[in-house]
Design a protein around this motif. Structure first.
Motif, PDB file in Angstrom:
ATOM      1  N   ARG A  63       7.194  10.986  -4.898  1.00  8.67           N
ATOM      2  CA  ARG A  63       6.665   9.804  -5.595  1.00  8.67           C
ATOM      3  C   ARG A  63       6.516   8.632  -4.627  1.00  8.67           C
ATOM      4  N   LEU A  64       7.511   8.413  -3.790  1.00  7.46           N
ATOM      5  CA  LEU A  64       7.458   7.300  -2.844  1.00  7.46           C
ATOM      6  C   LEU A  64       6.410   7.526  -1.755  1.00  7.46           C
ATOM      7  N   ALA A  65       6.267   8.765  -1.289  1.00  7.49           N
ATOM      8  CA  ALA A  65       5.209   9.071  -0.314  1.00  7.49           C
ATOM      9  C   ALA A  65       3.838   8.783  -0.920  1.00  7.49           C
ATOM     10  N   ASP A  66       3.676   9.120  -2.184  1.00 10.91           N
ATOM     11  CA  ASP A  66       2.410   8.845  -2.877  1.00 10.91           C
ATOM     12  C   ASP A  66       2.147   7.337  -2.958  1.00 10.91           C
ATOM     13  N   LEU A  67       3.192   6.564  -3.227  1.00  8.04           N
ATOM     14  CA  LEU A  67       3.036   5.107  -3.280  1.00  8.04           C
ATOM     15  C   LEU A  67       2.659   4.541  -1.906  1.00  8.04           C
ATOM     16  N   VAL A  68       3.191   5.125  -0.842  1.00  3.47           N
ATOM     17  CA  VAL A  68       2.810   4.699   0.514  1.00  3.47           C
ATOM     18  C   VAL A  68       1.336   4.996   0.741  1.00  3.47           C
ATOM     19  N   MET A  69       0.908   6.200   0.386  1.00  6.86           N
ATOM     20  CA  MET A  69      -0.490   6.603   0.598  1.00  6.86           C
ATOM     21  C   MET A  69      -1.449   5.730  -0.219  1.00  6.86           C
ATOM     22  N   LYS A  70      -1.008   5.267  -1.371  1.00  3.98           N
ATOM     23  CA  LYS A  70      -1.851   4.405  -2.216  1.00  3.98           C
ATOM     24  C   LYS A  70      -1.778   2.941  -1.796  1.00  3.98           C
ATOM     25  N   GLY A  71      -0.949   2.643  -0.782  1.00  4.02           N
ATOM     26  CA  GLY A  71      -0.820   1.262  -0.313  1.00  4.02           C
ATOM     27  C   GLY A  71       0.028   0.386  -1.202  1.00  4.02           C
ATOM     28  N   ALA A 129       8.941  -6.041  -4.927  1.00  5.56           N
ATOM     29  CA  ALA A 129       7.672  -5.419  -5.335  1.00  5.56           C
ATOM     30  C   ALA A 129       7.106  -4.564  -4.204  1.00  5.56           C
ATOM     31  N   MET A 130       7.230  -5.049  -2.975  1.00  2.50           N
ATOM     32  CA  MET A 130       6.738  -4.272  -1.830  1.00  2.50           C
ATOM     33  C   MET A 130       7.537  -2.984  -1.651  1.00  2.50           C
ATOM     34  N   ASP A 131       8.846  -3.051  -1.865  1.00  3.88           N
ATOM     35  CA  ASP A 131       9.706  -1.882  -1.682  1.00  3.88           C
ATOM     36  C   ASP A 131       9.565  -0.897  -2.845  1.00  3.88           C
ATOM     37  N   MET A 132       9.481  -1.404  -4.045  1.00  2.00           N
ATOM     38  CA  MET A 132       9.415  -0.530  -5.213  1.00  2.00           C
ATOM     39  C   MET A 132       8.005  -0.018  -5.498  1.00  2.00           C
ATOM     40  N   GLY A 133       6.994  -0.708  -4.963  1.00  2.00           N
ATOM     41  CA  GLY A 133       5.611  -0.285  -5.194  1.00  2.00           C
ATOM     42  C   GLY A 133       5.111  -0.614  -6.588  1.00  2.00           C
TER      43      GLY A 133
END
Length: 180
Positions: A63-71, A129-133
């Motif tokens: 889930r977190l990798a996906d949030l990174v990929m989505k910016g 917000a930046m950390d939690m996405g």
């Protein structure tokens, strides 16, 4: 006790997995770095960045990798205490990492843009917000998730958490997403 602290440090600095030998690194990590350096030849001589995933379980890591990929995820948090007890350097701006999913498949390359050490009780809504996405109650969610995780690991190491524990706050940008 010192070994426990070092093990906890390896697990919790940004919820990263342990360092892997060359044989254990997924081929997609090499492929992603090769693709990146093909487009950015100025980095061809750089060593392969460390590859790791967020958190300590498959669901959250993916889930977190996906949030990174989505910016959406642009930050990561760890306790200053872990760096101090492991006698490790704090992260530095400019450092690149390859984010993987839980199974080790490369997802994105990130670059640290800023590192701060901030007391837990002074973390801002914007940083959370930046950390939690997410922008939906980010500070409340950040405090709950991180307090539970930090408190549990600190207690295992014989330490008591306080609202003033220092948090190493890494801000990053995604510089190379996985090709879809």
């Amino acid at each position: 006790m010192k070994q426990l602290i070092i093990i906890l440090f390896l697990v919790v600095i940004g919820c990263r997995n342990e360092t892997k030998s060359d044989e254990e690194i997924d081929e997609t990590v090499y492929d992603m770095w090769g693709d990146f350096t093909q487009v950015h030849p100025e980095f061809k001589k750089d060593e392969l960045p460390e590859s790791w995933y967020f958190h300590d379980n498959k669901e959250d890591a993916n889930r977190l990798a996906d949030l990174v990929m989505k910016g959406k995820k642009k930050a990561s948090s760890g306790l200053y205490l872990w760096y101090k007890e492991a006698n490790a350097d704090l992260p530095k701006a400019g450092t690149k990492s390859i984010i993987t999913n839980f199974d080790g498949t490369a997802q994105a390359i990130i670059k640290i843009t800023k590192v701060d050490t901030i007391p837990f009780n002074q973390i801002s809504k914007e940083y959370a917000a930046m950390d939690m996405g997410t922008n939906i109650e980010p500070l409340k969610k950040w405090k709950k998730a991180h307090w539970d995780f930090f408190a549990n690991t600190m207690k295992q190491g014989g330490n008591e958490p306080t609202e003033k524990i220092l948090v190493v706050c890494e801000r990053f940008e995604t510089i190379w997403p996985k090709k879809q």
